[in-house]
Design a protein around this motif. Structure first.
Motif, PDB file in Angstrom:
ATOM      1  N   MET A  64       0.830  -1.186  -0.175  1.00 52.14           N
ATOM      2  CA  MET A  64       0.107   0.032  -0.003  1.00 52.14           C
ATOM      3  C   MET A  64       0.785   1.151  -0.081  1.00 52.14           C
ATOM      4  SD  MET A  64      -3.139  -1.229  -0.005  1.00 52.14           S
ATOM      5  CE  MET A  64      -4.170  -0.085   0.649  1.00 52.14           C
ATOM      6  N   LEU A  65       0.362   2.126  -0.760  1.00 54.54           N
ATOM      7  CA  LEU A  65       1.380   3.462  -0.877  1.00 54.54           C
ATOM      8  C   LEU A  65       0.525   4.393  -0.619  1.00 54.54           C
ATOM      9  CD1 LEU A  65       2.221   2.201  -4.323  1.00 54.54           C
ATOM     10  CD2 LEU A  65       3.681   1.975  -2.199  1.00 54.54           C
ATOM     11  N   ALA A  66       1.154   5.517   0.440  1.00 55.07           N
ATOM     12  CA  ALA A  66       0.523   6.530   0.899  1.00 55.07           C
ATOM     13  C   ALA A  66       0.731   7.785  -0.219  1.00 55.07           C
ATOM     14  CB  ALA A  66       1.131   6.951   2.440  1.00 55.07           C
ATOM     15  N   GLY A  67      -0.338   8.448  -0.252  1.00 55.91           N
ATOM     16  CA  GLY A  67      -0.294   9.857  -1.084  1.00 55.91           C
ATOM     17  C   GLY A  67      -0.101  10.977  -0.016  1.00 55.91           C
ATOM     18  N   GLY A  68       0.627  11.987  -0.630  1.00 55.41           N
ATOM     19  CA  GLY A  68       0.849  13.222   0.430  1.00 55.41           C
ATOM     20  C   GLY A  68       0.936  14.380  -0.604  1.00 55.41           C
ATOM     21  N   GLN A  69       0.973  15.442   0.076  1.00 55.04           N
ATOM     22  CA  GLN A  69       0.557  17.068  -0.686  1.00 55.04           C
ATOM     23  C   GLN A  69       1.881  17.294  -1.257  1.00 55.04           C
ATOM     24  OE1 GLN A  69      -2.647  17.918  -1.276  1.00 55.04           O
ATOM     25  NE2 GLN A  69      -3.331  16.088  -0.555  1.00 55.04           N
ATOM     26  N   GLY A  70       2.125  17.212  -2.538  1.00 56.17           N
ATOM     27  CA  GLY A  70       3.573  18.026  -3.199  1.00 56.17           C
ATOM     28  C   GLY A  70       3.157  19.459  -2.980  1.00 56.17           C
ATOM     29  N   THR A  71       4.186  20.210  -3.050  1.00 55.43           N
ATOM     30  CA  THR A  71       4.379  21.679  -2.876  1.00 55.43           C
ATOM     31  C   THR A  71       4.369  22.106  -4.536  1.00 55.43           C
ATOM     32  OG1 THR A  71       6.813  21.915  -2.823  1.00 55.43           O
ATOM     33  CG2 THR A  71       5.424  21.513  -0.616  1.00 55.43           C
ATOM     34  N   ALA A  72       3.879  23.364  -4.811  1.00 57.72           N
ATOM     35  CA  ALA A  72       4.185  24.005  -6.006  1.00 57.72           C
ATOM     36  C   ALA A  72       5.561  24.146  -6.296  1.00 57.72           C
ATOM     37  CB  ALA A  72       3.348  25.264  -5.963  1.00 57.72           C
ATOM     38  N   GLY A 121      -1.698  -1.760  -6.374  1.00 61.73           N
ATOM     39  CA  GLY A 121      -1.813  -2.445  -7.601  1.00 61.73           C
ATOM     40  C   GLY A 121      -0.702  -2.457  -8.330  1.00 61.73           C
ATOM     41  N   VAL A 122      -0.683  -3.012  -9.563  1.00 58.36           N
ATOM     42  CA  VAL A 122       0.577  -3.111 -10.199  1.00 58.36           C
ATOM     43  C   VAL A 122       1.054  -1.873 -10.710  1.00 58.36           C
ATOM     44  CG1 VAL A 122       1.316  -4.201 -12.402  1.00 58.36           C
ATOM     45  CG2 VAL A 122      -0.170  -5.539 -11.042  1.00 58.36           C
ATOM     46  N   LEU A 123       0.195  -1.041 -11.142  1.00 55.47           N
ATOM     47  CA  LEU A 123       0.706   0.241 -11.726  1.00 55.47           C
ATOM     48  C   LEU A 123       1.066   1.354 -10.574  1.00 55.47           C
ATOM     49  CD1 LEU A 123      -0.566  -0.525 -14.365  1.00 55.47           C
ATOM     50  CD2 LEU A 123      -1.034   1.592 -14.908  1.00 55.47           C
ATOM     51  N   PRO A 124       0.541   1.398  -9.338  1.00 57.54           N
ATOM     52  CA  PRO A 124       1.193   2.242  -8.255  1.00 57.54           C
ATOM     53  C   PRO A 124       2.842   1.675  -7.934  1.00 57.54           C
ATOM     54  CG  PRO A 124      -1.172   1.829  -7.848  1.00 57.54           C
ATOM     55  CD  PRO A 124      -0.862   1.064  -9.078  1.00 57.54           C
ATOM     56  N   LYS A 125       2.713   0.239  -7.771  1.00 54.27           N
ATOM     57  CA  LYS A 125       4.108  -0.211  -7.481  1.00 54.27           C
ATOM     58  C   LYS A 125       5.079   0.174  -8.700  1.00 54.27           C
ATOM     59  CE  LYS A 125       3.013  -3.668  -4.287  1.00 54.27           C
ATOM     60  NZ  LYS A 125       3.083  -5.334  -4.020  1.00 54.27           N
ATOM     61  N   THR A 126       4.553   0.291  -9.816  1.00 54.69           N
ATOM     62  CA  THR A 126       5.592   0.298 -11.043  1.00 54.69           C
ATOM     63  C   THR A 126       5.802   1.688 -11.008  1.00 54.69           C
ATOM     64  OG1 THR A 126       4.424  -1.457 -12.170  1.00 54.69           O
ATOM     65  CG2 THR A 126       5.723   0.307 -13.559  1.00 54.69           C
ATOM     66  N   VAL A 127       4.970   2.652 -11.023  1.00 56.92           N
ATOM     67  CA  VAL A 127       5.325   4.132 -10.907  1.00 56.92           C
ATOM     68  C   VAL A 127       6.447   4.400  -9.866  1.00 56.92           C
ATOM     69  CG1 VAL A 127       3.496   5.285  -9.871  1.00 56.92           C
ATOM     70  CG2 VAL A 127       4.511   6.580 -11.745  1.00 56.92           C
ATOM     71  N   VAL A 128       6.233   3.966  -8.638  1.00 55.88           N
ATOM     72  CA  VAL A 128       6.932   4.349  -7.516  1.00 55.88           C
ATOM     73  C   VAL A 128       8.330   3.839  -7.648  1.00 55.88           C
ATOM     74  CG1 VAL A 128       7.258   3.731  -5.086  1.00 55.88           C
ATOM     75  CG2 VAL A 128       5.155   4.596  -5.688  1.00 55.88           C
ATOM     76  N   GLU A 129       8.226   2.373  -8.299  1.00 55.10           N
ATOM     77  CA  GLU A 129       9.634   2.067  -8.590  1.00 55.10           C
ATOM     78  C   GLU A 129      10.434   2.682  -9.554  1.00 55.10           C
ATOM     79  OE1 GLU A 129      13.272  -0.671  -8.706  1.00 55.10           O
ATOM     80  OE2 GLU A 129      11.657  -0.153  -6.993  1.00 55.10           O
ATOM     81  N   GLY A 185      15.017   9.011  -9.383  1.00 50.77           N
ATOM     82  CA  GLY A 185      15.393   9.953  -8.429  1.00 50.77           C
ATOM     83  C   GLY A 185      14.376  10.937  -7.958  1.00 50.77           C
ATOM     84  N   ILE A 186      13.129  10.555  -8.250  1.00 46.71           N
ATOM     85  CA  ILE A 186      12.151  11.695  -7.895  1.00 46.71           C
ATOM     86  C   ILE A 186      11.067  11.012  -6.967  1.00 46.71           C
ATOM     87  CG2 ILE A 186      12.359  12.982  -9.962  1.00 46.71           C
ATOM     88  CD1 ILE A 186       9.919  11.769 -11.100  1.00 46.71           C
ATOM     89  N   ASP A 187      10.018  11.879  -6.418  1.00 47.03           N
ATOM     90  CA  ASP A 187       9.379  11.415  -5.434  1.00 47.03           C
ATOM     91  C   ASP A 187       7.790  11.286  -6.289  1.00 47.03           C
ATOM     92  OD1 ASP A 187      10.797  11.196  -3.114  1.00 47.03           O
ATOM     93  OD2 ASP A 187      10.561  13.375  -2.983  1.00 47.03           O
ATOM     94  N   VAL A 188       6.718  10.440  -5.653  1.00 50.24           N
ATOM     95  CA  VAL A 188       5.457  10.152  -6.113  1.00 50.24           C
ATOM     96  C   VAL A 188       4.579  10.845  -5.312  1.00 50.24           C
ATOM     97  CG1 VAL A 188       3.640   8.680  -7.098  1.00 50.24           C
ATOM     98  CG2 VAL A 188       6.104   8.436  -7.458  1.00 50.24           C
ATOM     99  N   ASP A 189       3.695  11.846  -5.813  1.00 51.06           N
ATOM    100  CA  ASP A 189       2.428  12.416  -4.982  1.00 51.06           C
ATOM    101  C   ASP A 189       1.128  11.801  -5.426  1.00 51.06           C
ATOM    102  OD1 ASP A 189       0.581  13.960  -3.673  1.00 51.06           O
ATOM    103  OD2 ASP A 189       1.177  15.824  -4.705  1.00 51.06           O
ATOM    104  N   PHE A 190       0.315  10.827  -4.779  1.00 52.79           N
ATOM    105  CA  PHE A 190      -0.828  10.224  -5.050  1.00 52.79           C
ATOM    106  C   PHE A 190      -1.838  11.532  -4.826  1.00 52.79           C
ATOM    107  CE2 PHE A 190       1.576   6.396  -5.336  1.00 52.79           C
ATOM    108  CZ  PHE A 190       1.251   5.767  -6.274  1.00 52.79           C
ATOM    109  N   ARG A 191      -2.433  12.145  -5.782  1.00 53.29           N
ATOM    110  CA  ARG A 191      -3.415  13.168  -5.671  1.00 53.29           C
ATOM    111  C   ARG A 191      -4.524  12.591  -4.858  1.00 53.29           C
ATOM    112  NH1 ARG A 191      -1.367  16.881  -4.170  1.00 53.29           N
ATOM    113  NH2 ARG A 191      -2.928  18.170  -4.875  1.00 53.29           N
ATOM    114  N   PRO A 192      -5.692  13.314  -4.401  1.00 52.47           N
ATOM    115  CA  PRO A 192      -6.931  13.013  -3.838  1.00 52.47           C
ATOM    116  C   PRO A 192      -7.693  12.254  -4.854  1.00 52.47           C
ATOM    117  CG  PRO A 192      -6.287  15.148  -3.075  1.00 52.47           C
ATOM    118  CD  PRO A 192      -5.200  14.844  -3.884  1.00 52.47           C
ATOM    119  N   ILE A 193      -8.515  11.354  -4.560  1.00 52.61           N
ATOM    120  CA  ILE A 193      -9.374  10.626  -5.202  1.00 52.61           C
ATOM    121  C   ILE A 193     -10.381  11.424  -5.901  1.00 52.61           C
ATOM    122  CG2 ILE A 193     -11.341   8.919  -5.288  1.00 52.61           C
ATOM    123  CD1 ILE A 193      -9.952   7.666  -2.929  1.00 52.61           C
ATOM    124  N   THR A 194     -10.483  11.661  -7.219  1.00 54.28           N
ATOM    125  CA  THR A 194     -11.272  12.422  -8.146  1.00 54.28           C
ATOM    126  C   THR A 194     -11.730  11.621  -9.359  1.00 54.28           C
ATOM    127  OG1 THR A 194      -9.369  14.078  -8.007  1.00 54.28           O
ATOM    128  CG2 THR A 194     -10.800  14.415  -9.613  1.00 54.28           C
TER     129      THR A 194
END
Length: 250
Positions: free
Chosen positions: A1-9, A41-49, A55-64
């Motif tokens: 499971m992957l947690a979403g955060g709030q990226g800054t501008a 799921g497969v795609l969240p794990k893939t994009v995080v990897e 060398g960048i972070d992933v920000d999962f945005r709120p459910i929309t």
């Protein structure tokens, strides 16, 4: 499971964080907890990897809602949407990754109400149901519009499960169209769904892709993402992750 955060501008401007979103309920492609926002799921794990490798972070945005995600992707306020079939219209607006995995689309019916299925024409004259706004590839979507009687139901995934089960169990519809593994997961989880069965013949097998914005400040990362995605596939990394989700109880 992957947690979403709030990226800054500021982070977005430097493009050290990629803002992503996707479907709430598409097993094993991507699922979100409506309570916590956690993604699996497969795609969240893939994009995080991939993000880790470049060398960048992933920000999962709120459910929309998915259609709103596409608007955000087009205007650059979202960098990527995880999980989409190829369509000509979308390809004109967005950058498509290469195929991440294949999703076999199946027909689900009430046990005892099976019918012969070896071609799309076998669905004609029957009432089908499908998730609201869902696409199963341009060819099948066009055939469905022209030849099939099909109703879109319930934009909210939990409501779709409820309405699909109700319509099939009460024989108010003849079949439902779903990704096979998604449908089998519903049968495993939902009360009463064990009365459903999937027909063996696949309606279609579609590649599942990641959509990237052409206008966001991270658009220039597309080639690097694509390079790493191809490496993951060549290494067998994606197939290993996918096999975990295909085991019973996953």
């Amino acid at each position: 499971m992957l947690a979403g955060g709030q990226g800054t501008a500021q982070a977005a401007e430097r493009c050290d964080t990629i803002r992503v979103n996707g479907t709430v309920d598409w097993y094993p492609v991507m699922r979100r907890s409506t309570n916590t926002g956690l993604a699996s799921g497969v795609l969240p794990k893939t994009v995080v990897e991939i993000a880790r490798r470049i060398g960048i972070d992933v920000d999962f945005r709120p459910i929309t809602p998915f259609k709103r995600q596409l608007v955000q992707l087009e205007n650059g306020s979202l960098d990527a949407v995880l999980g989409a079939y190829w369509t000509k219209e979308r390809a004109e607006k967005f950058q498509y990754s290469s195929r991440v995995l294949d999703d076999e689309v199946a027909i689900f019916v009430l046990k005892g109400k099976e019918f012969p299925l070896s071609k799309w024409a076998d669905l004609e004259g029957r009432l089908g149901i499908r998730p609201f706004g869902g696409s199963y590839g341009e060819d099948f979507d066009e055939y469905a519009r022209e030849k099939l009687t099909m109703q879109e139901i319930a934009p909210v995934p939990t409501e779709f499960r409820r309405d699909m089960l109700g319509m099939l169990l009460n024989e108010n519809a003849d079949y439902a169209v779903l990704g096979r593994f998604h449908g089998l997961k519903i049968i495993e989880e939902a009360e009463g769904a064990d009365q459903l069965i999937d027909l063996n013949w696949p309606v279609v097998s579609n590649g599942v892709h990641i959509l990237f914005s052409k206008t966001s400040t991270c658009a220039h990362l597309f080639d690097r993402f694509e390079e790493q995605l191809r490496k993951l596939r060549a290494e067998g990394w994606i197939e290993t992750v996918l096999s975990d989700y295909r085991r019973p109880g996953q």
